[in-house]
Scaffold this active site. Structure first.
Site, mmCIF file in Angstrom:
data_model
loop_
_atom_site.group_PDB
_atom_site.id
_atom_site.type_symbol
_atom_site.label_atom_id
_atom_site.label_comp_id
_atom_site.label_asym_id
_atom_site.label_seq_id
_atom_site.Cartn_x
_atom_site.Cartn_y
_atom_site.Cartn_z
ATOM 1 N N HIS A 139 4.296 -6.064 11.803
ATOM 2 C CA HIS A 139 5.715 -6.417 11.788
ATOM 3 C C HIS A 139 6.556 -5.661 12.817
ATOM 4 O O HIS A 139 7.669 -6.088 13.123
ATOM 5 C CB HIS A 139 6.313 -6.162 10.398
ATOM 6 N N ARG A 268 0.367 -6.460 -5.685
ATOM 7 C CA ARG A 268 1.699 -6.201 -6.224
ATOM 8 C C ARG A 268 2.802 -6.911 -5.463
ATOM 9 O O ARG A 268 3.868 -7.206 -6.027
ATOM 10 C CB ARG A 268 1.979 -4.693 -6.224
#
Length: 441
Positions: A139, A268
């Site tokens: 990213h 998660r």
């Protein structure tokens, strides 16, 4: 019969000791856990193991701006107040998903250096596959941190590979779109990016199927936008035909494969339902083309499953079967209650319909068929390596020894309260999303 592929493994013992903070879902400790599984399964005996070098500022500046690198090198938790303007500018700090923590800059040096070392080894023909599970931080932008990522080791490794190879393919099987890598090469036909990711109310909000590149790079960004519940079979029905067509049309000289483990079942922050075998099938299929490949880590926030995944995928790259029983190691208790390697998918609906998957598959194949073929590049004299890997006696000793200090603890997985992505980042192509949305999917 195809010769057995030579695999090199790059690891820095200190890389798993860094700590983003008690409420942060990114835990570098997972890298150390994966390494201990690789050791106790005996996989290290089947590959050459190297202690990688820390990347230097000049190496990082091949992509990132010097003022951004200088900021990362200087900022610490103790001097934050003096950098408030720069923290806003570079998207780093308390109100972002990229905190300032002790050793931040050293952490970026370690994971980036390992990716560069792997790329150099591949360029020299010293190995067929290079592995760096600490890398894959897809990213990070040229002068901005994003999505837990500060330095984009993938972009830097691809730039290194482009010194020798006319075309490089980037493949991303993280649940999040590989926006930083796509953005870096959006206007070139020398790098093709192929990302399969959840798209919609989800970070980073980019990666629409019609985002195909610009200028000379038009058609060379390949995006498979998916939704929650992707199964092994559904994933393979997109991945295999599209990658096969990419290899036929683009004919890359090298591949960089980002193996983000947040696309696994039970992650998660992720919403897919892949098992280890389904995730690793992508690795196995990519490997089958016998093209020099740099294999990297990435996302993954249920850390016991991240360690399972990367250890298993190391075995796949080595053509080695592993027993399902987790061998005893320093982090054995993390794998309770079953202490098994493989995962069982959750009983949840796959929101990707047969029709939607077929539409994505056909659109991507048509995009690739529309390309004129592999671009040709006139290669000049090869530039020098970022930093030569010294093949001296000390390096030979490192290759023969995979022992490490057993210091350092990591945090156990928590619940949804561990997700602390506060701020939406900027982008022109889609709405940026916080991870809070992911926890509800």
């Amino acid at each position: 019969m195809t010769a057995k592929q030579r695999v090199s493994y790059f690891y820095q013992p200190d890389v798993g000791h860094f700590y983003y903070g008690p409420s942060h879902p990114m835990k570098p400790h997972r890298i150390k856990m994966a390494h201990h599984l690789i050791l106790t399964y005996g996989l290290y005996r089947r590959m050459e193991c190297y202690r990688s070098h820390p990347a230097s500022p000049s190496e990082m500046s091949a992509f990132h701006t010097e003022d951004y690198i200088n900021f990362l090198a200087k900022v610490t938790p103790d001097n934050l107040r003096g950098f408030s303007t720069q923290m806003n500018r570079f998207n780093v700090g308390e109100y972002t998903d990229c905190p300032v923590f002790d050793g931040l800059y050293e952490f970026t040096q370690l994971y980036t250096g390992a990716s560069l070392d792997g790329a150099v080894k591949l360029n020299r023909g010293d190995c067929d596959v290079a592995i760096n599970w600490s890398g894959g931080l897809h990213h990070a932008k040229k002068s901005e941190a994003s999505g837990f990522c500060y330095i984009n080791d993938i972009v830097l490794a691809i730039l290194e590979l482009l010194k020798v190879h006319a075309r490089v393919l980037y493949v991303d099987i993280d649940v999040h779109h590989g926006d930083g890598v796509e953005e870096a090469f959006y206007c070139t036909d020398r790098v093709m990016t192929f990302s399969l990711h959840k798209y919609g109310d989800f970070f980073p909000g980019t990666g629409h199927i019609k985002d195909t590149g610009a200028k000379e790079g038009t058609g060379f960004s390949v995006n498979a936008p998916l939704t929650s519940g992707m199964t092994d079979d559904a994933y393979a029905r997109i991945f295999k035909p599209v990658l096969s067509k990419i290899m036929e049309i683009f004919r890359p000289g090298a591949i960089v494969l980002q193996c983000g483990a947040d696309s696994l079942t039970g992650d998660r922050l992720g919403c897919f339902n892949l098992t280890l075998k389904g995730h690793a099938e992508c690795v196995k299929f990519t490997k089958s083309f016998n093209v020099p490949t740099l294999v990297l880590g990435g996302g993954g926030y249920t850390i016991r499953n991240v360690a399972r995944c990367w250890a298993y995928e190391t075995s796949v790259l080595l053509d080695t079967e592993l027993p399902d029983e987790i061998p005893y190691n320093d982090y054995f208790e993390y794998y309770a209650p079953d202490f098994k390697l493989h995962l069982t998918p959750e009983q949840r609906e796959n929101m990707n319909t047969e029709a939607s998957l077929e539409s994505v598959r056909i659109d991507l194949l048509n995009q690739l068929i529309g390309l004129k073929g592999a671009p040709s590049v006139q290669m000049m004299e090869v530039p020098p390596d970022f930093e030569l890997i010294k093949e001296n006696v000390d390096a030979e000793k490192e290759r023969q020894s995979t022992k490490e200090d057993r210091d350092g603890e990591g945090m156990n997985d928590g619940g949804t309260n561990d997700d602390k992505r506060h701020r939406k980042t900027k982008d022109g192509k889609g709405e940026k999303r916080e991870h809070e949305a992911e926890l509800a999917c």
